[in-house]
Design a protein around this motif. Structure first.
Motif, PDB file in Angstrom:
ATOM      1  N   HIS A   1      -9.492   6.071   8.573  1.00 15.54           N
ATOM      2  CA  HIS A   1      -8.184   5.379   8.711  1.00 15.54           C
ATOM      3  C   HIS A   1      -7.839   4.662   7.415  1.00 15.54           C
ATOM      4  CE1 HIS A   1      -8.794   5.279  13.327  1.00 15.54           C
ATOM      5  NE2 HIS A   1      -8.321   6.416  12.914  1.00 15.54           N
TER       6      HIS A   1
ATOM      7  N   LEU B   1     -12.946  14.454  11.322  1.00 17.12           N
ATOM      8  CA  LEU B   1     -12.476  13.805  10.085  1.00 17.12           C
ATOM      9  C   LEU B   1     -13.524  13.893   8.970  1.00 17.12           C
ATOM     10  CD1 LEU B   1     -11.036  10.554  11.723  1.00 17.12           C
ATOM     11  CD2 LEU B   1      -9.857  12.745  11.359  1.00 17.12           C
TER      12      LEU B   1
ATOM     13  N   ASP C   1     -14.487   6.894  11.920  1.00 16.76           N
ATOM     14  CA  ASP C   1     -13.043   6.933  12.215  1.00 16.76           C
ATOM     15  C   ASP C   1     -12.339   5.804  11.463  1.00 16.76           C
ATOM     16  OD1 ASP C   1     -11.002   6.773  15.260  1.00 16.76           O
ATOM     17  OD2 ASP C   1     -10.686   7.831  13.377  1.00 16.76           O
TER      18      ASP C   1
ATOM     19  N   HIS D   1     -13.345  13.224  17.813  1.00 19.91           N
ATOM     20  CA  HIS D   1     -12.297  12.939  16.819  1.00 19.91           C
ATOM     21  C   HIS D   1     -12.887  12.597  15.452  1.00 19.91           C
ATOM     22  CE1 HIS D   1      -8.832  11.219  14.878  1.00 19.91           C
ATOM     23  NE2 HIS D   1      -9.426  10.051  14.802  1.00 19.91           N
TER      24      HIS D   1
ATOM     25  N   HIS E   1      -6.264  13.615   9.431  1.00 22.78           N
ATOM     26  CA  HIS E   1      -6.131  13.407  10.886  1.00 22.78           C
ATOM     27  C   HIS E   1      -5.384  14.546  11.568  1.00 22.78           C
ATOM     28  CE1 HIS E   1      -7.914   9.453  10.872  1.00 22.78           C
ATOM     29  NE2 HIS E   1      -7.732   9.387  12.150  1.00 22.78           N
TER      30      HIS E   1
HETATM   31 ZN    ZN Z   1      -8.773   8.374  13.733  1.00 19.61          ZN
END
Ligand code: ZN
Ligand code: NZQ
Length: 402
Positions: free
Chosen positions: A207, A294, A203, A290, A276
């Motif tokens: 980002h 991605l 994650d 999550h 995202h």
């Molecule tokens: Zn994220």
């Protein structure tokens, strides 16, 4: 570099044994609601540690609200918001990961949106969420004790809320949602299952990519910082898989994940976030973690948008993966360099045990139409740094990800 204002008021208290500092961080006469998730905070003893610290000074009244889900549910959070009003809470203390912290930020923002009877209005809270919570002008103070490095929620003013009934998972952001402080004790992450550790690394990696892999604006600080964060995640991701007990590795992952989404590398530069927004629909429709949404989507975003992202893809290949044009003597053209960097990215995700295709998540082409429909329902029709990633582009990205 574009014009920007950078503001981040969050006090970070980093290191082992820092939870006791709560005694000086939370106002001594506060009426505190501790919020937490499905059980890890109790099981790991972190909740007790928090309560002991709060009891060590002052005359605080402490209440608890547990059960905030991974991918925090709108309806659950409204119950917490009602509790804020019922007990005149003036300080929220989130103990958990991105889901608990995001959920608590949302509670802090919507608890004043009440009906005549004093309960929090579901419609007003939904209207707030669908307008990103940007118009809310008061919020309950909030602090956080982070237990999983991943989202950066501990040092930003945003979040994402799930509303299963409406098959929606929507982002929000409001400066009032910045935590007053966040305690980052890396020892609290030692109880994480490997799955969650790897989710966190991925994650944070994505980002950085959302704020870096766009087009050059000569932002040397942001680019160099972003590339460093990517290299640290590549190195420490492999290290923590090999030796999960190494606290130094955990420290670096924790701080890297926070720096990946506290606004710094994203300031003054274009940002993408296509990965995202498509990922949120995958989580909402298929309950995929999550981070795993991605790693499924990003490689296909890179391939589908390689023309508009060409300069930064070549910079990423060179500076992060050290891919050179004349690798072992053979001349690589730009396309070959870019494809090599995308393959390295996929391999990195695979080595962490993460999916890189819809098939890896046991989905096939039939999953695409419902995702495109939800993107349209949620207004996600002009995504990306140029605002040009329409539904046709999102469809092609997903078709590449099968
Ligand atoms: Zn994220
Ligand atoms: O619920 P409990 O029992 O606490 O278990 C949690 C949860 O099941 C467990 N866990 C957390 N700390 C633990 C632990 N288990 C053992 N030991 C510990 N120390 O881990 C599971 C996942 O927790 P969660 O909070 O859901 O993970 P994460 O921090 O990755 O947060 C994901 C959520 O954050 C949102 C995502 O959409 C998702 O809803 N995001 C928030 C962002 C932000 N605020 O800036 C940006 C991100 O892109 C992301 O969208």
């Amino acid at each position: 570099m574009n014009n920007f204002q950078y503001y981040n008021p969050v006090r970070i208290i980093f290191g082992e044994g820092q939870i006791e500092k709560l005694a000086n961080l939370v106002p001594t006469d506060a009426r505190v609601l501790i919020t937490y998730g499905g059980g890890s905070a109790q099981r790991t003893g972190t909740l007790d540690e928090v309560k002991t610290a709060l009891a060590a000074s002052g005359s605080r009244e402490v209440f608890e609200f547990g059960g905030i889900e991974a991918n925090p549910e709108f309806t659950t959070l409204l119950k917490a918001a009602d509790m804020v009003n019922e007990h005149n809470i003036d300080f929220l203390l989130a103990v958990g990961g991105g889901s608990v912290i995001d959920g608590s930020k949302f509670v802090a923002l919507v608890s004043s949106l009440t009906e005549q009877d004093g309960t929090v209005s579901r419609d007003k809270a939904w209207d707030a969420l669908t307008s990103y919570c940007r118009d809310i002008d008061s919020a309950v103070d909030l602090g956080a004790v982070l237990t999983i490095p991943a989202t950066g929620s501990e040092m930003n003013s945003g979040g994402v809320i799930n509303f299963s009934e409406r098959q929606a998972k929507l982002p929000f952001g409001n400066p009032l949602a910045f935590p007053k402080f966040s305690i980052l004790d890396p020892t609290k992450t030692m109880t994480l299952p490997e799955r969650q550790v790897m989710n966190g690394v991925a994650d944070a990696f994505v980002h950085v990519m959302e704020q870096y892999l766009t087009y050059p604006v000569n932002a040397k600080v942001q680019d160099a910082f972003a590339e460093s964060l990517l290299k640290i995640l590549i190195e420490e991701g492999a290290a923590v898989k090999a030796d999960p007990e190494n606290l130094e590795t955990r420290k670096n992952i924790m701080w890297t994940a926070t720096m990946a989404l506290n606004g710094l590398i994203g300031t003054g530069v274009p940002q993408d976030w296509t990965t995202h927004m498509i990922g949120h629909e995958l989580t909402s429709l298929h309950a995929i973690d999550h981070a795993r949404t991605l790693t499924i989507v990003l490689p296909s975003v890179m391939r589908e948008l390689k023309d508009s992202k060409k300069d930064k893809l070549l910079q990423y290949a060179r500076n992060v993966w050290h891919i050179k044009a004349d690798d072992n003597g053979t001349e690589l053209n730009d396309d070959a360099i870019i494809e090599a960097a995308i393959k390295q990215t996929e391999n990195f995700f695979r080595e962490l045990g993460l999916p890189v295709s819809l098939e890896d998540a046991e989905l096939d082409a039939t999953a695409i139409d419902p995702i495109i429909k939800q993107l349209e329902v949620h207004g996600m029709v002009k995504l990306g740094e140029h605002g040009k990633n329409d539904l046709a582009v999102s469809r092609r990205i997903l078709e590449r990800a099968i």
